[in-house]
Each structure stands twice: as C-alpha cells, then as structure tokens.
Motif scaffolding. Structure first.
Motif, PDB file in Angstrom:
ATOM      1  N   PHE A  12      -1.439  14.389   3.020  1.00 36.06           N
ATOM      2  CA  PHE A  12      -0.610  13.521   2.189  1.00 36.06           C
ATOM      3  C   PHE A  12      -1.479  12.502   1.434  1.00 36.06           C
ATOM      4  O   PHE A  12      -1.283  12.275   0.241  1.00 36.06           O
ATOM      5  CB  PHE A  12       0.430  12.798   3.051  1.00 36.06           C
ATOM      6  CG  PHE A  12       1.332  11.886   2.270  1.00 36.06           C
ATOM      7  CD1 PHE A  12       2.407  12.392   1.561  1.00 36.06           C
ATOM      8  CD2 PHE A  12       1.108  10.516   2.246  1.00 36.06           C
ATOM      9  CE1 PHE A  12       3.246  11.553   0.835  1.00 36.06           C
ATOM     10  CE2 PHE A  12       1.937   9.674   1.523  1.00 36.06           C
ATOM     11  CZ  PHE A  12       3.004  10.188   0.823  1.00 36.06           C
ATOM     12  N   ALA A  13      -2.440  11.907   2.124  1.00 43.05           N
ATOM     13  CA  ALA A  13      -3.327  10.927   1.492  1.00 43.05           C
ATOM     14  C   ALA A  13      -4.147  11.585   0.384  1.00 43.05           C
ATOM     15  O   ALA A  13      -4.310  11.022  -0.701  1.00 43.05           O
ATOM     16  CB  ALA A  13      -4.247  10.299   2.532  1.00 43.05           C
ATOM     17  N   ARG A  14      -4.642  12.774   0.654  1.00 40.34           N
ATOM     18  CA  ARG A  14      -5.434  13.499  -0.347  1.00 40.34           C
ATOM     19  C   ARG A  14      -4.567  13.834  -1.568  1.00 40.34           C
ATOM     20  O   ARG A  14      -4.972  13.646  -2.703  1.00 40.34           O
ATOM     21  CB  ARG A  14      -6.005  14.770   0.285  1.00 40.34           C
ATOM     22  CG  ARG A  14      -7.120  15.414  -0.469  1.00 40.34           C
ATOM     23  CD  ARG A  14      -7.822  16.537   0.296  1.00 40.34           C
ATOM     24  NE  ARG A  14      -6.951  17.404   1.070  1.00 40.34           N
ATOM     25  CZ  ARG A  14      -6.932  17.451   2.406  1.00 40.34           C
ATOM     26  NH1 ARG A  14      -7.727  16.702   3.123  1.00 40.34           N
ATOM     27  NH2 ARG A  14      -6.120  18.286   3.029  1.00 40.34           N
ATOM     28  N   GLY A  37       0.816  -1.210   0.000  1.00 38.07           N
ATOM     29  CA  GLY A  37       0.000   0.000   0.000  1.00 38.07           C
ATOM     30  C   GLY A  37       0.845   1.254   0.000  1.00 38.07           C
ATOM     31  O   GLY A  37       2.077   1.209   0.032  1.00 38.07           O
ATOM     32  N   ALA A  38       0.161   2.372  -0.044  1.00 34.38           N
ATOM     33  CA  ALA A  38       0.838   3.668  -0.017  1.00 34.38           C
ATOM     34  C   ALA A  38       1.266   4.001   1.413  1.00 34.38           C
ATOM     35  O   ALA A  38       0.598   3.611   2.366  1.00 34.38           O
ATOM     36  CB  ALA A  38      -0.094   4.753  -0.543  1.00 34.38           C
ATOM     37  N   PRO A  39       2.371   4.716   1.566  1.00 35.81           N
ATOM     38  CA  PRO A  39       2.762   5.131   2.918  1.00 35.81           C
ATOM     39  C   PRO A  39       1.767   6.145   3.479  1.00 35.81           C
ATOM     40  O   PRO A  39       1.025   6.797   2.743  1.00 35.81           O
ATOM     41  CB  PRO A  39       4.136   5.770   2.710  1.00 35.81           C
ATOM     42  CG  PRO A  39       4.159   6.199   1.287  1.00 35.81           C
ATOM     43  CD  PRO A  39       3.278   5.241   0.539  1.00 35.81           C
ATOM     44  N   LEU A  40       1.762   6.267   4.799  1.00 36.71           N
ATOM     45  CA  LEU A  40       0.945   7.284   5.456  1.00 36.71           C
ATOM     46  C   LEU A  40       1.565   8.666   5.296  1.00 36.71           C
ATOM     47  O   LEU A  40       0.870   9.676   5.327  1.00 36.71           O
ATOM     48  CB  LEU A  40       0.793   6.963   6.943  1.00 36.71           C
ATOM     49  CG  LEU A  40       0.122   5.633   7.270  1.00 36.71           C
ATOM     50  CD1 LEU A  40       0.191   5.366   8.764  1.00 36.71           C
ATOM     51  CD2 LEU A  40      -1.303   5.632   6.760  1.00 36.71           C
ATOM     52  N   TYR A  73       4.569   3.573   7.634  1.00 39.28           N
ATOM     53  CA  TYR A  73       3.567   2.564   7.308  1.00 39.28           C
ATOM     54  C   TYR A  73       2.952   2.001   8.576  1.00 39.28           C
ATOM     55  O   TYR A  73       3.632   1.915   9.605  1.00 39.28           O
ATOM     56  CB  TYR A  73       4.209   1.388   6.552  1.00 39.28           C
ATOM     57  CG  TYR A  73       4.475   1.662   5.108  1.00 39.28           C
ATOM     58  CD1 TYR A  73       3.527   1.350   4.138  1.00 39.28           C
ATOM     59  CD2 TYR A  73       5.669   2.238   4.692  1.00 39.28           C
ATOM     60  CE1 TYR A  73       3.768   1.603   2.802  1.00 39.28           C
ATOM     61  CE2 TYR A  73       5.915   2.491   3.355  1.00 39.28           C
ATOM     62  CZ  TYR A  73       4.955   2.172   2.417  1.00 39.28           C
ATOM     63  OH  TYR A  73       5.183   2.425   1.085  1.00 39.28           O
ATOM     64  N   PRO A  74       1.697   1.552   8.489  1.00 35.43           N
ATOM     65  CA  PRO A  74       1.149   0.764   9.601  1.00 35.43           C
ATOM     66  C   PRO A  74       1.950  -0.547   9.697  1.00 35.43           C
ATOM     67  O   PRO A  74       2.346  -1.124   8.674  1.00 35.43           O
ATOM     68  CB  PRO A  74      -0.297   0.477   9.179  1.00 35.43           C
ATOM     69  CG  PRO A  74      -0.611   1.495   8.131  1.00 35.43           C
ATOM     70  CD  PRO A  74       0.698   1.801   7.453  1.00 35.43           C
ATOM     71  N   SER A  75       2.203  -1.017  10.898  1.00 30.73           N
ATOM     72  CA  SER A  75       3.014  -2.221  11.091  1.00 30.73           C
ATOM     73  C   SER A  75       2.450  -3.436  10.369  1.00 30.73           C
ATOM     74  O   SER A  75       3.211  -4.289   9.914  1.00 30.73           O
ATOM     75  CB  SER A  75       3.144  -2.542  12.581  1.00 30.73           C
ATOM     76  OG  SER A  75       3.983  -1.596  13.196  1.00 30.73           O
ATOM     77  N   ASP A  76       1.125  -3.508  10.234  1.00 33.31           N
ATOM     78  CA  ASP A  76       0.543  -4.686   9.588  1.00 33.31           C
ATOM     79  C   ASP A  76       0.727  -4.683   8.075  1.00 33.31           C
ATOM     80  O   ASP A  76       0.364  -5.646   7.398  1.00 33.31           O
ATOM     81  CB  ASP A  76      -0.926  -4.852   9.958  1.00 33.31           C
ATOM     82  CG  ASP A  76      -1.826  -3.724   9.491  1.00 33.31           C
ATOM     83  OD1 ASP A  76      -1.328  -2.723   8.927  1.00 33.31           O
ATOM     84  OD2 ASP A  76      -3.056  -3.838   9.692  1.00 33.31           O
TER      85      ASP A  76
END
Length: 155
Positions: free
Chosen positions: A146-148, A23-26, A50-53
C-alpha cells in the motif's frame, strides 16, 4: 506537500466530535463482517489505519459503543456516529472510519475482509480480498505494498 504533512479532518454527523489524522494511512480497508454491517447500517465499513500518534480527537469526548469488549469502538455520545476503533491489543494503532472524514475521496479501500459474510451485491474496488482477515504476515506485506502504491499512484 509530502505525505507526512497531509492533514485530514472529520467528525460525527452532528459535529460535536471532531477528529484529525496526519500523514497517509498505513492501509485503507472495507470490512464486510456482519458486525460492521450492523454498526454502520450498511453493507460494509470503510476504514483507514493510522499509527495512534498521528490521530487525535480535536473536539468532544467519544464514548465506547458496539460490543464494549477488548476491541473498543468509539462513537459520538450525541448522534452515535461510529468514528474510530482501537483494535484489541494494538493500542499503537487506530482504525478511523474513512466515511467520517470531511474529504473521503482519497480513502478508497485497498483491501476488503470478511467477504465470506458480504452481501452478494456489495462490491468494492479493493485490490485484495480475504474471506476473513489476512494473516499478520500477509497484512504487513499489504502495508508495504500500500505504501509503495501510494507513493506511485496509478494514472
């Protein structure tokens, strides 16, 4: 391909440790603090949060290096490349050194921190700069921005 399907792989310089993120980084970041300068032997460190999962070590067993404190910095035990960090008290996140990914082009820093310690000639294209770290509230606003922006990149 949707952002959640993106897979980036990377590894240390000698290839004994391999990592993968999905996935994309946060957020993408450059840190100019003197600690990062010393651990990277460079002007700043580049990272992607990134989320750890969505992070895994696919090969090898990294060891803790750096200060050996509550924030844990992980390195290849053979070539000593700094691969990722588990921030103090935030086990749900991992901060991957973006320059350790096989394809680093998509990890341009969105923010930069500790500009108060930056070398005077060290410049990044980051859109937001902070003399130290942004506040927790501001950081969450930046994650949203960042997500936007990642969903609608500039041409």
């Amino acid at each position: 391909m949707a952002d959640q399907d993106i897979v980036h792989e990377g590894g240390c310089r000698c290839g004994q440790v391999r990592i993968r993120v999905t996935g994309a980084p946060l957020m993408t970041m450059a840190c100019h603090c003197t600690g990062c300068q010393r651990m990277t032997s460079s002007a700043f460190s580049l990272s992607a949060l990134y989320p750890s999962d969505r992070f895994e070590v696919g090969q090898g067993e990294p060891v803790i290096g750096g200060l050996h404190g509550p924030t844990r910095h992980f390195f290849c035990p053979h070539c000593m490349s700094w691969l990722f960090t588990r921030p103090e008290g935030l086990d749900e996140f991992v901060n991957v050194r973006a320059t350790m990914m096989d394809d680093t082009k998509s990890f341009s820093p969105f923010i930069e921190s500790y500009t108060s310690e930056a070398l005077p000639w060290a410049k990044t294209p980051a859109l937001h700069s902070f003399e130290t770290d942004p506040s927790d509230e501001r950081f969450m606003e930046l994650v949203t921005e960042f997500a936007r922006q990642s969903a609608h990149p500039r041409l």
